[in-house]
Each structure stands twice: as C-alpha cells, then as structure tokens.
Design a protein around this motif. Structure first.
Motif, PDB file in Angstrom:
ATOM      1  N   GLY A  71       0.881  -1.174   0.033  1.00 53.02           N
ATOM      2  CA  GLY A  71       0.194  -0.109   0.060  1.00 53.02           C
ATOM      3  C   GLY A  71       0.690   0.839  -0.242  1.00 53.02           C
ATOM      4  N   GLU A  80      -1.613   7.090   6.197  1.00 54.35           N
ATOM      5  CA  GLU A  80      -2.642   6.793   5.423  1.00 54.35           C
ATOM      6  C   GLU A  80      -2.014   6.894   3.853  1.00 54.35           C
ATOM      7  OE1 GLU A  80      -6.207   8.489   6.675  1.00 54.35           O
ATOM      8  OE2 GLU A  80      -6.117   8.177   8.435  1.00 54.35           O
ATOM      9  N   PRO A  81      -3.191   5.765   3.356  1.00 53.01           N
ATOM     10  CA  PRO A  81      -3.737   4.667   3.669  1.00 53.01           C
ATOM     11  C   PRO A  81      -3.591   3.449   3.942  1.00 53.01           C
ATOM     12  CG  PRO A  81      -4.132   5.019   0.973  1.00 53.01           C
ATOM     13  CD  PRO A  81      -3.197   6.043   1.727  1.00 53.01           C
ATOM     14  N   TYR A  84      -5.817   0.299   4.184  1.00 58.04           N
ATOM     15  CA  TYR A  84      -6.480   0.356   3.402  1.00 58.04           C
ATOM     16  C   TYR A  84      -6.314   0.786   2.508  1.00 58.04           C
ATOM     17  CZ  TYR A  84      -7.271  -0.388   8.793  1.00 58.04           C
ATOM     18  OH  TYR A  84      -7.620  -1.197  10.182  1.00 58.04           O
ATOM     19  N   SER A  85      -4.953   0.943   1.599  1.00 57.32           N
ATOM     20  CA  SER A  85      -4.889   1.355   0.389  1.00 57.32           C
ATOM     21  C   SER A  85      -6.320   0.652  -0.077  1.00 57.32           C
ATOM     22  CB  SER A  85      -3.666   0.875   0.304  1.00 57.32           C
ATOM     23  OG  SER A  85      -2.962   1.884   0.474  1.00 57.32           O
ATOM     24  N   TYR A  88      -9.360   2.357   0.181  1.00 57.53           N
ATOM     25  CA  TYR A  88      -9.726   3.346   1.453  1.00 57.53           C
ATOM     26  C   TYR A  88     -10.535   4.409   1.224  1.00 57.53           C
ATOM     27  CZ  TYR A  88      -7.211   7.926   2.912  1.00 57.53           C
ATOM     28  OH  TYR A  88      -6.382   8.721   4.082  1.00 57.53           O
ATOM     29  N   SER A  89     -11.196   4.050   0.200  1.00 57.82           N
ATOM     30  CA  SER A  89     -12.993   5.301   0.028  1.00 57.82           C
ATOM     31  C   SER A  89     -14.162   4.575   0.308  1.00 57.82           C
ATOM     32  CB  SER A  89     -13.370   5.821  -1.657  1.00 57.82           C
ATOM     33  OG  SER A  89     -13.391   4.509  -1.842  1.00 57.82           O
ATOM     34  N   ASN A  97     -10.594   5.801  -4.652  1.00 59.04           N
ATOM     35  CA  ASN A  97      -9.757   5.936  -3.903  1.00 59.04           C
ATOM     36  C   ASN A  97      -8.254   7.404  -3.680  1.00 59.04           C
ATOM     37  OD1 ASN A  97     -10.330   3.397  -1.972  1.00 59.04           O
ATOM     38  ND2 ASN A  97      -9.374   2.184  -3.259  1.00 59.04           N
ATOM     39  N   VAL A 101      -7.215  10.426  -1.536  1.00 59.47           N
ATOM     40  CA  VAL A 101      -5.849  11.042  -1.512  1.00 59.47           C
ATOM     41  C   VAL A 101      -5.512  12.216  -2.030  1.00 59.47           C
ATOM     42  CG1 VAL A 101      -3.822  10.662  -1.773  1.00 59.47           C
ATOM     43  CG2 VAL A 101      -5.269   9.069  -1.345  1.00 59.47           C
TER      44      VAL A 101
END
Length: 192
Positions: A71, A80-81, A84-85, A88-89, A97, A101
């Motif tokens: 990620g 972040e992300p 959770y990449s 992420y959204s 996603n 960012v």
C-alpha cells in the motif's frame, strides 16, 4: 520449473510479478487452483495481511505459495491509506480511492510518500518474509495511462515521471513489489 501459487486474482499483479520472476517459476493464481474464497485480510499491518493469505492457501490446499500486501503511506496523512489502500474510500473503486488521497492532501506542500510491499512465502510449511519499498511524492494531479491504483499520482524519488508514465519494465525495476520480489526470487534461487 518450480510452480508457486500467488495468492491473488488481480491480473495486473499477476502479470507484473510473472514479468519479475521470468521463466524460472510458473505462477498459479487463486482461480487456477480453484480457490473462490474471499480470503480475510483483517490484519493491521502488511505483514499480518500477507501472512493471513498465504497461510490460508497452505492450510486449505497444501501448496507452496506466497502472497503480498502492499500500500501507499503518505507522511502528511500519518501513513494513510496504508493497509487500507485498496479500499480507502470504503469501496474497491480505485478512482474513488485516488481522488480521496488528492482531496485529503489538498494543497499541502508535504507530499512525501512511499509504497511498501511485504511478501509472505510459505515453502514446505515454513514462512519467510520479504519487504520492499520505494520513496516518492504525491503529485497534485494524475499523469500517465499505464499501471493501476495510485500509480498516476506517485512519482518516485529521482524520476520526473509517475509510475503510470513508466513502462512496466521501468516500474518493476524500482517498485516496492519489484524490490520485494527480487528478494524472494534470490531466496528461491539459493535453495533450488
């Protein structure tokens, strides 16, 4: 030729990794071995998620395998992300996603970031880890047509192009996954 299961159904990843390992290894995807399970990725680190996937394959299919988790970590967003990449959204929509960012960063001048990849290899029941990373910056807008995920906004240090503007060969030589895979291939070549 040694056969290894790569715990993914992501065709982009599979092609990228097969190009890195070359003809020394035949890679099989989850689909190739008949694995249709939604393998859990509930870890809070790349190591935990990679291990969960490879252990699942080994435990359920008894095959030598490897998996990766990777990620984007952005300094101004406290890493972040990260793990959770891919969602992420809140979805697996790569465009959403990427836009999140850019929206979160806004005009923040601190755009330092890195891609990290951790690979878990289970060979003859024993687990080994390999890691690769590449430092760079997040651009203010998208550039390039190739690659996937956050590639259009990630510019590696020392380069004027984003990952999306590079050829697959150029990207693989410096990418986080490429670096981790090199370590994995070196390890496998030593034990053959």
């Amino acid at each position: 030729m040694r056969t290894l299961v790569f715990a993914t159904n992501n065709q982009h990843k599979l092609e990228e990794v097969q190009a890195i390992v070359g003809n020394n290894f035949a890679l099989r995807s989850l689909k190739d071995i008949g694995c249709e399970a939604d393998i859990p990725e509930t870890g809070t680190t790349f190591e935990e998620n990679a291990s969960q996937k490879s252990r699942y394959i080994f435990d359920h299919f008894g095959l030598d395998c490897f998996s990766d988790d990777s990620g984007l970590e952005i300094d101004a967003l406290n890493g972040e992300p990260g793990v959770y990449s891919a969602h992420y959204s809140g979805t697996r929509d790569t465009e959403a996603n990427l836009q999140l960012v850019l929206d979160k960063l806004g005009s923040n001048p601190n755009r330092g970031a890195r891609f990290r990849c951790v690979i878990s290899l289970i060979l003859n029941g024993k687990e080994h880890f390999f890691e690769g990373s590449v430092e760079g910056t997040i651009t203010t807008g998208r550039s390039g047509k190739s690659g996937f995920g956050y590639d259009p906004v990630f510019q590696p240090l020392g380069y004027k192009e984003t990952f999306s503007e590079m050829s697959a060969q150029e990207k693989n030589q410096i990418s986080h996954r490429g670096r981790a895979m090199e370590k994995l291939v070196e390890f496998l070549n030593q034990i053959q």
